[in-house]
Design a protein around this motif. Structure first.
Motif, PDB file in Angstrom:
ATOM      1  N   GLN A 265       0.828  -1.199   0.000  1.00  0.00           N
ATOM      2  CA  GLN A 265       0.000   0.000   0.000  1.00  0.00           C
ATOM      3  C   GLN A 265       0.869   1.258   0.000  1.00  0.00           C
ATOM      4  OE1 GLN A 265      -2.091   0.452   3.675  1.00  0.00           O
ATOM      5  NE2 GLN A 265      -3.154   2.293   3.055  1.00  0.00           N
TER       6      GLN A 265
ATOM      7  N   CYS B   9       1.024   3.660  -3.224  1.00  0.00           N
ATOM      8  CA  CYS B   9       0.350   4.948  -3.015  1.00  0.00           C
ATOM      9  C   CYS B   9       1.342   6.106  -3.131  1.00  0.00           C
ATOM     10  CB  CYS B   9      -0.349   4.960  -1.660  1.00  0.00           C
ATOM     11  SG  CYS B   9      -1.457   6.367  -1.444  1.00  0.00           S
TER      12      CYS B   9
ATOM     13  N   ILE C  31      -2.027   8.193   2.055  1.00  0.00           N
ATOM     14  CA  ILE C  31      -2.205   6.867   2.639  1.00  0.00           C
ATOM     15  C   ILE C  31      -3.143   6.953   3.840  1.00  0.00           C
ATOM     16  CG2 ILE C  31      -1.022   4.938   3.781  1.00  0.00           C
ATOM     17  CD1 ILE C  31       1.509   5.818   2.194  1.00  0.00           C
TER      18      ILE C  31
ATOM     19  N   CYS D 297      -5.779   4.438  -0.062  1.00  0.00           N
ATOM     20  CA  CYS D 297      -4.991   5.421  -0.818  1.00  0.00           C
ATOM     21  C   CYS D 297      -5.945   6.311  -1.601  1.00  0.00           C
ATOM     22  CB  CYS D 297      -4.029   4.716  -1.773  1.00  0.00           C
ATOM     23  SG  CYS D 297      -3.018   5.853  -2.756  1.00  0.00           S
TER      24      CYS D 297
END
Length: 127
Positions: free
Chosen positions: A33, A37, A44, A55
């Motif tokens: 993630q 992102c 985030i 995101c």
């Protein structure tokens, strides 16, 4: 005394179960993630009144999930919800650490096509 024992057993069991689930993956979801992102220039864990969007970019609301363990269904549902509350394109970003899990991709693609969902799929492959 019995209550303390039960509490200790519960905590130990929960901790072991959590560690076991974590061990199944090369990296935690948050690793993918954060990396993806940041590459997109997004925010985030963008806070909303009913939770957090994994995101958020200028045009996208992205949910990240591993493709295994049925999490691909969660990804699809959350991406739809994120899109609804932000007015941005919903993205289900599926993390694939084992090539054998590609079989689940067809399930998601079939669901999106059949229901004509306005959701994009993004694959993060690490196998």
């Amino acid at each position: 005394m019995f209550r303390k024992l039960i509490t200790c057993i519960t905590i130990l069991t929960t901790t072991l179960a959590s560690n076991t689930l974590q061990a199944k993956h090369k990296y935690p979801e948050s690793y993918y993630q954060k990396k993806d992102c940041q590459k997109r220039g997004g925010i985030i864990e963008y806070k909303r009144h009913l939770g957090r969007i994994d995101c958020l970019t200028r045009n996208l609301a992205i949910e990240y999930d591993f493709i295994d363990e049925g999490k691909h269904y969660d990804c699809l549902g959350q991406a739809l919800y994120y899109s609804a509350i932000t007015g941005r394109q919903g993205v289900c970003s599926l993390i694939i650490e084992n090539e054998s899990y590609m079989k689940y991709l067809d399930i998601i693609q079939t669901s999106i096509k059949h229901h004509k969902l306005n959701i994009k799929l993004h694959l993060i492959k690490n196998y």
